[in-house]
Design a protein around this motif. Structure first.
Motif, PDB file in Angstrom:
ATOM      1  N   GLY A  43     -12.979  -0.790  -1.050  1.00 50.43           N
ATOM      2  CA  GLY A  43     -12.023   0.303  -1.145  1.00 50.43           C
ATOM      3  C   GLY A  43     -10.584  -0.142  -1.004  1.00 50.43           C
ATOM      4  O   GLY A  43      -9.669   0.627  -1.257  1.00 50.43           O
ATOM      5  N   LEU A  44     -10.379  -1.366  -0.602  1.00 54.90           N
ATOM      6  CA  LEU A  44      -9.016  -1.869  -0.391  1.00 54.90           C
ATOM      7  C   LEU A  44      -8.630  -2.918  -1.433  1.00 54.90           C
ATOM      8  O   LEU A  44      -7.771  -3.765  -1.177  1.00 54.90           O
ATOM      9  N   GLU A  45      -9.257  -2.860  -2.599  1.00 58.36           N
ATOM     10  CA  GLU A  45      -8.999  -3.845  -3.637  1.00 58.36           C
ATOM     11  C   GLU A  45      -7.540  -3.836  -4.085  1.00 58.36           C
ATOM     12  O   GLU A  45      -7.001  -4.873  -4.468  1.00 58.36           O
ATOM     13  N   LEU A  46      -6.897  -2.670  -4.034  1.00 57.25           N
ATOM     14  CA  LEU A  46      -5.484  -2.598  -4.393  1.00 57.25           C
ATOM     15  C   LEU A  46      -4.662  -3.500  -3.468  1.00 57.25           C
ATOM     16  O   LEU A  46      -3.758  -4.209  -3.922  1.00 57.25           O
ATOM     17  N   LEU A  47      -4.995  -3.503  -2.191  1.00 58.11           N
ATOM     18  CA  LEU A  47      -4.264  -4.335  -1.237  1.00 58.11           C
ATOM     19  C   LEU A  47      -4.648  -5.804  -1.361  1.00 58.11           C
ATOM     20  O   LEU A  47      -3.782  -6.688  -1.334  1.00 58.11           O
ATOM     21  N   THR A  48      -5.949  -6.072  -1.477  1.00 63.42           N
ATOM     22  CA  THR A  48      -6.393  -7.462  -1.522  1.00 63.42           C
ATOM     23  C   THR A  48      -6.043  -8.148  -2.842  1.00 63.42           C
ATOM     24  O   THR A  48      -6.112  -9.371  -2.923  1.00 63.42           O
ATOM     25  N   SER A  49      -5.650  -7.368  -3.852  1.00 69.45           N
ATOM     26  CA  SER A  49      -5.176  -7.997  -5.086  1.00 69.45           C
ATOM     27  C   SER A  49      -3.785  -8.592  -4.891  1.00 69.45           C
ATOM     28  O   SER A  49      -3.391  -9.489  -5.634  1.00 69.45           O
ATOM     29  N   VAL A  50      -3.076  -8.108  -3.877  1.00 71.01           N
ATOM     30  CA  VAL A  50      -1.739  -8.638  -3.568  1.00 71.01           C
ATOM     31  C   VAL A  50      -1.852  -9.813  -2.600  1.00 71.01           C
ATOM     32  O   VAL A  50      -1.247 -10.868  -2.799  1.00 71.01           O
ATOM     33  N   CYS A  51      -2.600  -9.616  -1.505  1.00 69.60           N
ATOM     34  CA  CYS A  51      -2.831 -10.670  -0.516  1.00 69.60           C
ATOM     35  C   CYS A  51      -4.031 -10.280   0.338  1.00 69.60           C
ATOM     36  O   CYS A  51      -4.525  -9.161   0.245  1.00 69.60           O
ATOM     37  N   HIS A  55      -3.251 -10.923   5.914  1.00 70.48           N
ATOM     38  CA  HIS A  55      -1.811 -10.733   5.731  1.00 70.48           C
ATOM     39  C   HIS A  55      -1.423  -9.269   5.944  1.00 70.48           C
ATOM     40  O   HIS A  55      -0.381  -8.977   6.510  1.00 70.48           O
ATOM     41  N   TRP A  56      -2.263  -8.350   5.491  1.00 76.29           N
ATOM     42  CA  TRP A  56      -1.993  -6.925   5.678  1.00 76.29           C
ATOM     43  C   TRP A  56      -2.064  -6.539   7.151  1.00 76.29           C
ATOM     44  O   TRP A  56      -1.491  -5.540   7.573  1.00 76.29           O
ATOM     45  N   ALA A  57      -2.773  -7.348   7.933  1.00 82.45           N
ATOM     46  CA  ALA A  57      -2.837  -7.085   9.372  1.00 82.45           C
ATOM     47  C   ALA A  57      -1.447  -7.103   9.987  1.00 82.45           C
ATOM     48  O   ALA A  57      -1.166  -6.360  10.939  1.00 82.45           O
ATOM     49  N   PRO A  89      -0.903   3.731   7.815  1.00 83.47           N
ATOM     50  CA  PRO A  89      -1.941   4.646   7.332  1.00 83.47           C
ATOM     51  C   PRO A  89      -1.643   5.202   5.938  1.00 83.47           C
ATOM     52  O   PRO A  89      -2.575   5.506   5.184  1.00 83.47           O
ATOM     53  N   THR A  90      -0.373   5.300   5.586  1.00 85.79           N
ATOM     54  CA  THR A  90      -0.027   5.767   4.246  1.00 85.79           C
ATOM     55  C   THR A  90      -0.443   4.736   3.206  1.00 85.79           C
ATOM     56  O   THR A  90      -0.985   5.086   2.146  1.00 85.79           O
ATOM     57  N   VAL A  91      -0.198   3.465   3.501  1.00 82.21           N
ATOM     58  CA  VAL A  91      -0.601   2.395   2.587  1.00 82.21           C
ATOM     59  C   VAL A  91      -2.122   2.377   2.433  1.00 82.21           C
ATOM     60  O   VAL A  91      -2.647   2.279   1.324  1.00 82.21           O
ATOM     61  N   TRP A  92      -2.844   2.491   3.535  1.00 77.50           N
ATOM     62  CA  TRP A  92      -4.311   2.483   3.481  1.00 77.50           C
ATOM     63  C   TRP A  92      -4.833   3.708   2.732  1.00 77.50           C
ATOM     64  O   TRP A  92      -5.751   3.591   1.929  1.00 77.50           O
ATOM     65  N   ALA A  93      -4.256   4.886   2.975  1.00 84.25           N
ATOM     66  CA  ALA A  93      -4.693   6.094   2.274  1.00 84.25           C
ATOM     67  C   ALA A  93      -4.446   5.956   0.773  1.00 84.25           C
ATOM     68  O   ALA A  93      -5.287   6.374  -0.043  1.00 84.25           O
ATOM     69  N   THR A  94      -3.329   5.365   0.401  1.00 85.84           N
ATOM     70  CA  THR A  94      -3.030   5.146  -1.017  1.00 85.84           C
ATOM     71  C   THR A  94      -4.059   4.218  -1.643  1.00 85.84           C
ATOM     72  O   THR A  94      -4.557   4.473  -2.748  1.00 85.84           O
ATOM     73  N   ALA A  95      -4.394   3.138  -0.940  1.00 85.68           N
ATOM     74  CA  ALA A  95      -5.371   2.183  -1.478  1.00 85.68           C
ATOM     75  C   ALA A  95      -6.730   2.840  -1.661  1.00 85.68           C
ATOM     76  O   ALA A  95      -7.397   2.627  -2.693  1.00 85.68           O
ATOM     77  N   TYR A  96      -7.157   3.637  -0.695  1.00 76.50           N
ATOM     78  CA  TYR A  96      -8.450   4.307  -0.821  1.00 76.50           C
ATOM     79  C   TYR A  96      -8.431   5.356  -1.936  1.00 76.50           C
ATOM     80  O   TYR A  96      -9.425   5.547  -2.634  1.00 76.50           O
ATOM     81  N   THR A  97      -7.322   6.044  -2.096  1.00 82.40           N
ATOM     82  CA  THR A  97      -7.210   7.035  -3.171  1.00 82.40           C
ATOM     83  C   THR A  97      -7.305   6.358  -4.535  1.00 82.40           C
ATOM     84  O   THR A  97      -7.993   6.849  -5.440  1.00 82.40           O
ATOM     85  N   VAL A  98      -6.618   5.241  -4.694  1.00 85.10           N
ATOM     86  CA  VAL A  98      -6.692   4.492  -5.957  1.00 85.10           C
ATOM     87  C   VAL A  98      -8.114   4.008  -6.201  1.00 85.10           C
ATOM     88  O   VAL A  98      -8.602   4.037  -7.335  1.00 85.10           O
ATOM     89  N   ALA A  99      -8.810   3.587  -5.133  1.00 83.61           N
ATOM     90  CA  ALA A  99     -10.192   3.132  -5.283  1.00 83.61           C
ATOM     91  C   ALA A  99     -11.104   4.256  -5.776  1.00 83.61           C
ATOM     92  O   ALA A  99     -12.039   4.019  -6.537  1.00 83.61           O
ATOM     93  N   VAL A 100     -10.827   5.484  -5.352  1.00 79.45           N
ATOM     94  CA  VAL A 100     -11.622   6.623  -5.830  1.00 79.45           C
ATOM     95  C   VAL A 100     -11.301   6.902  -7.289  1.00 79.45           C
ATOM     96  O   VAL A 100     -12.213   7.117  -8.103  1.00 79.45           O
TER      97      VAL A 100
END
Length: 147
Positions: A43-51, A55-57, A89-100
């Motif tokens: 569900g976090l592929e949007l983030l892991t495609s960047v790094c 690193h997001w930690a 949490p906004t970044v994480w919510a965005t990533a999960y929304t894109v995954a859906v």
């Protein structure tokens, strides 16, 4: 002595500062958990495609420390702490929304709504709460004293 220190800390922080301190510690710990034992990236592929999630930690840790520091600022100057609290949490919510939307993670919609309500919504509500909105409780009268 510990009770005196706790009262002094509460008086220094106030209601908004206590909320920010709790958020700051929580976000920092959550970020450290990503460094110690990173979870899966479903569900976090949007983030892991960047790094990587390691690193997001640092987003969680950096924002958590900023929120914790802002807890000690006066009301009116603590706004940046609330903004820093909103970022992860906004970044994480965005990533999960894109995954859906992309069909990668169907459960991501529920996780995104959870982040938006229990994190983003609560933080936005707390940012609007004034420091002293409730009058102090009246003290009982002392008996035996002439008025």
């Amino acid at each position: 002595m510990p009770c005196r220190a706790a009262r002094r800390l509460y008086k220094t922080l106030g209601r908004r500062g206590c909320f920010l301190a709790i958020l700051g510690v929580g976000k920092t710990c959550w970020g450290i958990s990503f460094l110690v034992d990173p979870p899966g990236d479903q569900g976090l592929e949007l983030l892991t495609s960047v790094c990587s999630l390691r690193h997001w930690a640092w987003l969680w840790i950096g924002c958590g420390l900023a929120v914790l520091v802002s807890a000690f600022l006066r009301v009116g100057r603590d706004g940046l702490g609330f903004l820093a609290a909103l970022a992860p949490p906004t970044v994480w919510a965005t990533a999960y929304t894109v995954a859906v939307i992309t069909g990668d993670y169907s459960r991501g919609g529920f996780v995104a709504i959870w982040y938006l309500t229990s994190h983003v919504g609560v933080i936005m509500w707390a940012a609007t709460v004034p420091e002293y909105s409730v009058p102090p409780a009246p003290r009982p009268r002392r008996r035996g004293k002439a008025a």
